[in-house]
Design a protein around this motif. Sequence first.
Motif, PDB file in Angstrom:
ATOM      1  N   ARG A 158       8.006  -3.405 -21.276  1.00 37.14           N
ATOM      2  CA  ARG A 158       7.302  -3.913 -20.674  1.00 37.14           C
ATOM      3  C   ARG A 158       7.482  -4.553 -19.624  1.00 37.14           C
ATOM      4  O   ARG A 158       6.460  -5.048 -19.029  1.00 37.14           O
ATOM      5  N   ILE A 159       8.935  -4.770 -19.671  1.00 44.10           N
ATOM      6  CA  ILE A 159       8.802  -5.090 -18.127  1.00 44.10           C
ATOM      7  C   ILE A 159       8.560  -4.063 -17.115  1.00 44.10           C
ATOM      8  O   ILE A 159       7.661  -4.650 -16.392  1.00 44.10           O
ATOM      9  N   PHE A 160       8.527  -2.791 -17.400  1.00 45.38           N
ATOM     10  CA  PHE A 160       8.333  -1.474 -16.495  1.00 45.38           C
ATOM     11  C   PHE A 160       6.532  -2.432 -15.926  1.00 45.38           C
ATOM     12  O   PHE A 160       5.819  -2.196 -15.284  1.00 45.38           O
ATOM     13  N   ASP A 161       5.674  -1.670 -17.519  1.00 46.46           N
ATOM     14  CA  ASP A 161       4.564  -2.459 -17.702  1.00 46.46           C
ATOM     15  C   ASP A 161       3.943  -3.554 -16.782  1.00 46.46           C
ATOM     16  O   ASP A 161       3.076  -2.855 -15.825  1.00 46.46           O
ATOM     17  N   ASN A 162       4.312  -4.410 -17.420  1.00 48.98           N
ATOM     18  CA  ASN A 162       3.915  -5.901 -16.645  1.00 48.98           C
ATOM     19  C   ASN A 162       4.485  -5.779 -14.614  1.00 48.98           C
ATOM     20  O   ASN A 162       3.146  -6.931 -14.617  1.00 48.98           O
ATOM     21  N   TRP A 163       6.055  -5.444 -14.499  1.00 53.27           N
ATOM     22  CA  TRP A 163       5.845  -4.933 -13.328  1.00 53.27           C
ATOM     23  C   TRP A 163       4.997  -4.098 -12.017  1.00 53.27           C
ATOM     24  O   TRP A 163       4.595  -4.749 -11.551  1.00 53.27           O
ATOM     25  N   GLN A 164       3.686  -3.327 -13.044  1.00 55.06           N
ATOM     26  CA  GLN A 164       3.435  -2.376 -12.485  1.00 55.06           C
ATOM     27  C   GLN A 164       2.067  -3.463 -11.922  1.00 55.06           C
ATOM     28  O   GLN A 164       1.199  -2.978 -11.160  1.00 55.06           O
ATOM     29  N   THR A 165       1.535  -4.974 -12.831  1.00 52.57           N
ATOM     30  CA  THR A 165       0.074  -5.192 -12.530  1.00 52.57           C
ATOM     31  C   THR A 165       0.620  -6.173 -11.402  1.00 52.57           C
ATOM     32  O   THR A 165      -0.354  -6.766 -10.655  1.00 52.57           O
ATOM     33  N   LEU A 166       1.938  -6.011 -11.117  1.00 56.34           N
ATOM     34  CA  LEU A 166       2.135  -7.553  -9.489  1.00 56.34           C
ATOM     35  C   LEU A 166       1.881  -7.044  -8.034  1.00 56.34           C
ATOM     36  O   LEU A 166       2.125  -5.356  -8.588  1.00 56.34           O
ATOM     37  N   PRO A 167       1.275  -7.701  -7.480  1.00 55.02           N
ATOM     38  CA  PRO A 167       0.962  -7.292  -6.199  1.00 55.02           C
ATOM     39  C   PRO A 167       2.613  -5.970  -5.186  1.00 55.02           C
ATOM     40  O   PRO A 167       2.098  -5.159  -5.279  1.00 55.02           O
ATOM     41  N   ASP A 168       3.453  -6.449  -5.985  1.00 56.38           N
ATOM     42  CA  ASP A 168       4.887  -5.804  -4.769  1.00 56.38           C
ATOM     43  C   ASP A 168       5.326  -5.289  -5.930  1.00 56.38           C
ATOM     44  O   ASP A 168       6.550  -5.752  -6.034  1.00 56.38           O
ATOM     45  N   ASN A 169       4.553  -4.369  -7.030  1.00 61.91           N
ATOM     46  CA  ASN A 169       6.128  -3.819  -7.422  1.00 61.91           C
ATOM     47  C   ASN A 169       6.909  -2.461  -7.012  1.00 61.91           C
ATOM     48  O   ASN A 169       6.567  -1.812  -6.317  1.00 61.91           O
ATOM     49  N   LYS A 170       7.984  -2.452  -7.563  1.00 64.31           N
ATOM     50  CA  LYS A 170       9.192  -1.782  -7.326  1.00 64.31           C
ATOM     51  C   LYS A 170       9.221  -0.695  -7.988  1.00 64.31           C
ATOM     52  O   LYS A 170       9.804  -0.096  -8.024  1.00 64.31           O
ATOM     53  N   ALA A 171       8.354  -1.111  -9.799  1.00 66.19           N
ATOM     54  CA  ALA A 171       8.680  -0.045 -10.843  1.00 66.19           C
ATOM     55  C   ALA A 171       8.323   1.500 -10.316  1.00 66.19           C
ATOM     56  O   ALA A 171       7.170   1.489 -10.288  1.00 66.19           O
ATOM     57  N   TYR A 172       8.210   2.194 -10.072  1.00 63.18           N
ATOM     58  CA  TYR A 172       8.101   3.409  -9.504  1.00 63.18           C
ATOM     59  C   TYR A 172       8.115   4.690 -10.159  1.00 63.18           C
ATOM     60  O   TYR A 172       7.576   5.566  -9.820  1.00 63.18           O
ATOM     61  N   HIS A 173       9.493   4.574 -11.684  1.00 67.82           N
ATOM     62  CA  HIS A 173       9.007   5.961 -12.291  1.00 67.82           C
ATOM     63  C   HIS A 173       9.319   5.525 -13.479  1.00 67.82           C
ATOM     64  O   HIS A 173      10.627   4.788 -14.384  1.00 67.82           O
ATOM     65  N   PHE A 174       9.098   5.632 -14.882  1.00 67.83           N
ATOM     66  CA  PHE A 174       9.323   5.877 -15.924  1.00 67.83           C
ATOM     67  C   PHE A 174      10.107   6.682 -16.911  1.00 67.83           C
ATOM     68  O   PHE A 174       9.015   7.822 -16.800  1.00 67.83           O
TER      69      PHE A 174
ATOM     70  N   GLN B 247      14.884  16.160 -13.643  1.00 69.98           N
ATOM     71  CA  GLN B 247      13.138  16.923 -12.552  1.00 69.98           C
ATOM     72  C   GLN B 247      12.806  15.741 -12.194  1.00 69.98           C
ATOM     73  O   GLN B 247      12.303  15.747 -10.613  1.00 69.98           O
ATOM     74  N   LYS B 248      11.382  15.590 -13.387  1.00 71.55           N
ATOM     75  CA  LYS B 248      10.877  14.252 -13.151  1.00 71.55           C
ATOM     76  C   LYS B 248      11.445  12.924 -12.491  1.00 71.55           C
ATOM     77  O   LYS B 248      11.029  12.797 -11.033  1.00 71.55           O
ATOM     78  N   LEU B 249      12.804  12.765 -12.607  1.00 76.08           N
ATOM     79  CA  LEU B 249      13.239  11.811 -12.213  1.00 76.08           C
ATOM     80  C   LEU B 249      13.550  11.764 -10.219  1.00 76.08           C
ATOM     81  O   LEU B 249      13.243  11.081 -10.133  1.00 76.08           O
ATOM     82  N   ILE B 250      14.361  13.278 -10.369  1.00 74.91           N
ATOM     83  CA  ILE B 250      14.791  13.174  -9.287  1.00 74.91           C
ATOM     84  C   ILE B 250      13.595  13.410  -8.452  1.00 74.91           C
ATOM     85  O   ILE B 250      13.005  12.827  -7.138  1.00 74.91           O
ATOM     86  N   GLU B 251      12.402  14.069  -8.748  1.00 77.25           N
ATOM     87  CA  GLU B 251      10.838  14.329  -7.837  1.00 77.25           C
ATOM     88  C   GLU B 251       9.859  12.750  -7.551  1.00 77.25           C
ATOM     89  O   GLU B 251       9.880  13.008  -6.182  1.00 77.25           O
ATOM     90  N   ALA B 252      10.384  12.187  -8.471  1.00 72.34           N
ATOM     91  CA  ALA B 252       9.911  11.186  -8.020  1.00 72.34           C
ATOM     92  C   ALA B 252      10.797  10.878  -6.976  1.00 72.34           C
ATOM     93  O   ALA B 252       9.733   9.336  -6.343  1.00 72.34           O
ATOM     94  N   THR B 253      11.800   9.758  -7.686  1.00 71.05           N
ATOM     95  CA  THR B 253      13.549   9.678  -6.740  1.00 71.05           C
ATOM     96  C   THR B 253      13.012   9.744  -5.459  1.00 71.05           C
ATOM     97  O   THR B 253      12.796   9.364  -4.248  1.00 71.05           O
ATOM     98  N   GLU B 254      12.326  11.287  -4.509  1.00 66.41           N
ATOM     99  CA  GLU B 254      12.347  11.898  -3.795  1.00 66.41           C
ATOM    100  C   GLU B 254      11.403  11.441  -3.463  1.00 66.41           C
ATOM    101  O   GLU B 254      11.213  10.802  -1.706  1.00 66.41           O
ATOM    102  N   LYS B 255       9.945  11.430  -3.675  1.00 63.17           N
ATOM    103  CA  LYS B 255       8.854  11.050  -2.890  1.00 63.17           C
ATOM    104  C   LYS B 255       9.057   9.534  -2.678  1.00 63.17           C
ATOM    105  O   LYS B 255       8.685   9.086  -1.764  1.00 63.17           O
ATOM    106  N   HIS B 256       9.540   8.517  -3.345  1.00 61.86           N
ATOM    107  CA  HIS B 256       9.465   7.890  -3.327  1.00 61.86           C
ATOM    108  C   HIS B 256      10.738   6.885  -1.804  1.00 61.86           C
ATOM    109  O   HIS B 256       9.798   6.676  -1.422  1.00 61.86           O
ATOM    110  N   PHE B 257      11.601   7.705  -2.005  1.00 61.89           N
ATOM    111  CA  PHE B 257      12.495   7.370  -0.793  1.00 61.89           C
ATOM    112  C   PHE B 257      12.375   8.461  -0.108  1.00 61.89           C
ATOM    113  O   PHE B 257      12.776   8.116   1.277  1.00 61.89           O
ATOM    114  N   GLY B 258      11.524   9.380   0.293  1.00 66.59           N
ATOM    115  CA  GLY B 258      11.181  10.129   1.072  1.00 66.59           C
ATOM    116  C   GLY B 258      12.483  10.533   1.130  1.00 66.59           C
ATOM    117  O   GLY B 258      12.688  11.199   3.128  1.00 66.59           O
ATOM    118  N   VAL B 259      13.268  11.673   0.773  1.00 64.67           N
ATOM    119  CA  VAL B 259      14.359  12.206   0.911  1.00 64.67           C
ATOM    120  C   VAL B 259      14.639  13.118  -0.226  1.00 64.67           C
ATOM    121  O   VAL B 259      13.614  13.681  -0.866  1.00 64.67           O
TER     122      VAL B 259
END
Length: 240
Positions: free
Chosen positions: A108-124, A144-156
Amino acid sequence: MTIQSQALKALIEVGSNPYNAELQNFIRKGGKTCGFLFQETPEEIITAAGVVPIYIRGTKSEGTEMAEAYFRQLTCNYVRNTFNEILDGKWDFLDGAVFYNLCDHARRIFDNWQTLPDNKAYHFMYIPKKRSDLSKDFYRQEIQKLIEATEKHFGVEITKEKLSEAIKLHNEMRRLQKEIYDLQKEEKVYLDGTELAMVMMAGVSMPRDKYSDLLRTLISDLKAQGPQIEPKVRLLYTGG
């Protein structure tokens, strides 16, 4: 502090403060950080992205008043205190955060964090709870999903070479941690319980290569000075 060691002093300072001087120095030089909750998160993937994984915890929290607007009272104290610190801005230095299906409270930390304006949580991600061929196939897909999400989020790009180097780095860190624990097995030990806990907590609070360097220095310092403490009680704490 029983042992005289600058490395031990530095590790205790890092372990007791998530936003420590070592991490601040790394961030000032343009380094990126990613929060995670509990150790089943495959940190090596984050490290392979050139990002430092930081263990999110609410150990500096002084209350849960803000978090109680998001959680029921039956939600565990650890979760409420951790989210209270998120709401209080104490984790604003993070550039991202990853969560997994640990328990219904923690997710629920992930779910609630996503409701905040400066949400940091990019992947579950979902981590299997059973050992089977089906579970292994499922886990490969989640990795593999985590790898792809991390690549996208950090642009690497996370290459096999970078992942291999990250695995070697983390395995060496674990080997050094085991060496520290091995020093604690005799009748006299080198560190008291608080010192040992902070040394280990530092390992999820700073760049891993710098942490390993400090561990090597600490091990050398400990061996040079010898065991200093004869415990009256040997007590093992373990668990989530």
